[in-house]
Design a protein around this motif. Structure first.
Motif, PDB file in Angstrom:
ATOM      1  N   ALA A 145       0.853  -1.186   0.000  1.00 35.47           N
ATOM      2  CA  ALA A 145       0.000   0.000   0.000  1.00 35.47           C
ATOM      3  C   ALA A 145       0.889   1.236   0.000  1.00 35.47           C
ATOM      4  N   ILE A 146       0.525   2.204  -0.822  1.00 39.08           N
ATOM      5  CA  ILE A 146       1.228   3.489  -0.841  1.00 39.08           C
ATOM      6  C   ILE A 146       0.722   4.330   0.330  1.00 39.08           C
ATOM      7  N   VAL A 147       1.628   4.924   1.075  1.00 37.88           N
ATOM      8  CA  VAL A 147       1.225   5.836   2.148  1.00 37.88           C
ATOM      9  C   VAL A 147       2.061   7.114   2.056  1.00 37.88           C
ATOM     10  N   GLY A 148       1.407   8.222   2.347  1.00 39.67           N
ATOM     11  CA  GLY A 148       2.129   9.484   2.406  1.00 39.67           C
ATOM     12  C   GLY A 148       2.452  10.112   1.072  1.00 39.67           C
ATOM     13  N   HIS A 149       1.746   9.707   0.006  1.00 36.78           N
ATOM     14  CA  HIS A 149       1.997  10.352  -1.284  1.00 36.78           C
ATOM     15  C   HIS A 149       1.826  11.861  -1.127  1.00 36.78           C
ATOM     16  N   SER A 150       2.595  12.626  -1.876  1.00 36.34           N
ATOM     17  CA  SER A 150       2.567  14.089  -1.725  1.00 36.34           C
ATOM     18  C   SER A 150       1.164  14.656  -1.942  1.00 36.34           C
ATOM     19  N   THR A 167       8.739   4.013  14.232  1.00 38.69           N
ATOM     20  CA  THR A 167       7.827   2.873  14.247  1.00 38.69           C
ATOM     21  C   THR A 167       8.614   1.575  14.402  1.00 38.69           C
ATOM     22  N   ALA A 168       7.965   0.579  14.954  1.00 35.23           N
ATOM     23  CA  ALA A 168       8.647  -0.684  15.217  1.00 35.23           C
ATOM     24  C   ALA A 168       9.007  -1.430  13.938  1.00 35.23           C
ATOM     25  N   GLY A 169       8.200  -1.255  12.898  1.00 33.21           N
ATOM     26  CA  GLY A 169       8.388  -2.075  11.706  1.00 33.21           C
ATOM     27  C   GLY A 169       9.030  -1.380  10.527  1.00 33.21           C
ATOM     28  N   TRP A 170       9.750  -0.292  10.743  1.00 29.66           N
ATOM     29  CA  TRP A 170      10.228   0.516   9.621  1.00 29.66           C
ATOM     30  C   TRP A 170      11.114  -0.269   8.658  1.00 29.66           C
ATOM     31  N   ARG A 171      11.793  -1.281   9.137  1.00 33.47           N
ATOM     32  CA  ARG A 171      12.696  -2.049   8.279  1.00 33.47           C
ATOM     33  C   ARG A 171      11.962  -2.812   7.184  1.00 33.47           C
ATOM     34  N   GLU A 172      10.653  -2.993   7.353  1.00 31.61           N
ATOM     35  CA  GLU A 172       9.863  -3.726   6.357  1.00 31.61           C
ATOM     36  C   GLU A 172       9.316  -2.814   5.259  1.00 31.61           C
ATOM     37  N   ALA A 173       9.569  -1.522   5.360  1.00 27.93           N
ATOM     38  CA  ALA A 173       8.996  -0.570   4.410  1.00 27.93           C
ATOM     39  C   ALA A 173       9.835  -0.465   3.141  1.00 27.93           C
ATOM     40  N   ILE A 174       9.211   0.063   2.115  1.00 28.49           N
ATOM     41  CA  ILE A 174       9.884   0.558   0.907  1.00 28.49           C
ATOM     42  C   ILE A 174       9.734   2.070   0.950  1.00 28.49           C
ATOM     43  N   ILE A 175      10.768   2.795   0.583  1.00 32.20           N
ATOM     44  CA  ILE A 175      10.700   4.254   0.579  1.00 32.20           C
ATOM     45  C   ILE A 175      10.720   4.758  -0.857  1.00 32.20           C
ATOM     46  N   ALA A 176       9.804   5.654  -1.158  1.00 27.29           N
ATOM     47  CA  ALA A 176       9.755   6.282  -2.476  1.00 27.29           C
ATOM     48  C   ALA A 176      10.088   7.759  -2.321  1.00 27.29           C
ATOM     49  N   ILE A 201       1.279  -6.237   5.325  1.00 23.31           N
ATOM     50  CA  ILE A 201       1.408  -5.535   4.050  1.00 23.31           C
ATOM     51  C   ILE A 201       2.652  -4.653   4.090  1.00 23.31           C
ATOM     52  N   THR A 202       3.344  -4.562   2.972  1.00 18.09           N
ATOM     53  CA  THR A 202       4.521  -3.701   2.880  1.00 18.09           C
ATOM     54  C   THR A 202       4.109  -2.285   2.497  1.00 18.09           C
ATOM     55  N   PRO A 203       4.369  -1.297   3.344  1.00 21.88           N
ATOM     56  CA  PRO A 203       4.050   0.084   2.972  1.00 21.88           C
ATOM     57  C   PRO A 203       5.109   0.669   2.050  1.00 21.88           C
ATOM     58  N   ILE A 204       4.664   1.405   1.057  1.00 23.12           N
ATOM     59  CA  ILE A 204       5.553   2.180   0.196  1.00 23.12           C
ATOM     60  C   ILE A 204       5.423   3.620   0.672  1.00 23.12           C
TER      61      ILE A 204
END
Length: 272
Positions: free
Chosen positions: A105-110, A167-176, A135-138
């Motif tokens: 899921a995309i989160v925080g899009h501009s 956040t506890a799970g930041w390592r599981e994220a993808i950063i865009a 779910i992996t957040p983008i």
């Protein structure tokens, strides 16, 4: 390792860290016809080393997921609530996306930050909600033109990253990384400018966990087109792209995905 999504009995999703990754964000565009055309045109070109995720408007997620079964193409939500349920008309939870077969899921899009006034803390909460549901957040970050011109790039990106790092799970994220000044404007960061921002992001993450930073997938988003994708994806810290308007033209998306596949193969050959 990224996970397939869903709270129970899920299989691991076969998207490896630092694979090239193309995420097609259709925003509030598209149709059932585009879902069918896109899957029909791309399902035969998926290659090892380059992955494709399509993020249509929410009403099309179920149909796109059905069409994409066994193709190697994955589905993605464009947004998600920070809560797992509640009296929140018009929103949906990460658990609901998981039930539909979404892995991301995309989160925080501009555009969410601008039009819906989402701040860093809310975006971080949404990212954690995704992780809690498997779910992996983008997670999208980026600066405005005024902030860049004022020399505030590192301060802005650092502030946005700090919220995620809490956040506890930041390592599981993808950063865009999506410079706001390059989204939908036709302007694009040069490969060197984009690489410099991605390098800063990776080095900033490394202050907390060097191993996680090395494995973190970093995408570039901001007027990526078929004619600049290869040069962008060839940069050492750019692992793919978050593609907006260019992903609505199937031929263009095919060429962008092929650029990701080409640069992935070239990188693999260099390591032999």
């Amino acid at each position: 390792m990224l996970w397939n999504t869903a709270p129970h009995n899920r299989q691991k999703l076969a998207i490896a860290r630092r694979n090239k990754l193309v995420v097609a964000n259709w925003k509030m565009y598209g149709s059932l016809a585009l879902c069918r055309e896109t899957i029909n045109q791309l399902n035969h070109i998926i290659q090892p080393g380059a992955d494709l995720i399509i993020s249509p408007p929410a009403p099309y997620l179920s149909e796109l997921g059905r069409l994409a079964q066994k193709t190697g193409i994955h589905c993605c939500g464009q947004d998600v609530a920070a809560q797992q349920n509640g009296a929140r008309t018009g929103e949906w939870s990460a658990t609901m996306l998981a039930e539909l077969g979404c892995h991301h899921a995309i989160v925080g899009h501009s555009e969410r930050r601008q039009h819906h006034r989402e701040d860093d803390l809310l975006i971080a909460a949404k990212a954690q909600a995704c992780i809690d549901a498997g779910i992996t957040p983008i997670v999208c970050i980026g600066e405005t033109l005024d902030e860049r011109n004022a020399g505030q790039l590192e301060r802005v990106l650092g502030q946005q990253l700090d919220a995620l790092l809490a956040t506890a799970g930041w390592r599981e994220a993808i950063i865009a990384y999506e410079p706001v000044w390059a989204i939908g404007t036709g302007k694009v960061a040069t490969p060197a400018i984009a690489q410099a921002a991605h390098q800063f992001i990776r080095e900033y993450l490394a202050k907390t966990d060097a191993d996680a930073a090395d494995e973190m997938m970093l995408l570039y988003g901001g007027s990526v087109k078929a004619d600049n994708a290869t040069a962008l994806f060839a940069m050492p810290d750019i692992d793919g792209g978050l593609i907006g308007s260019a992903s609505l033209e199937v031929h263009s998306l095919v060429r962008i995905y092929q650029a990701a596949s080409l640069t992935s193969r070239a990188a693999a050959q260099m390591t032999l």
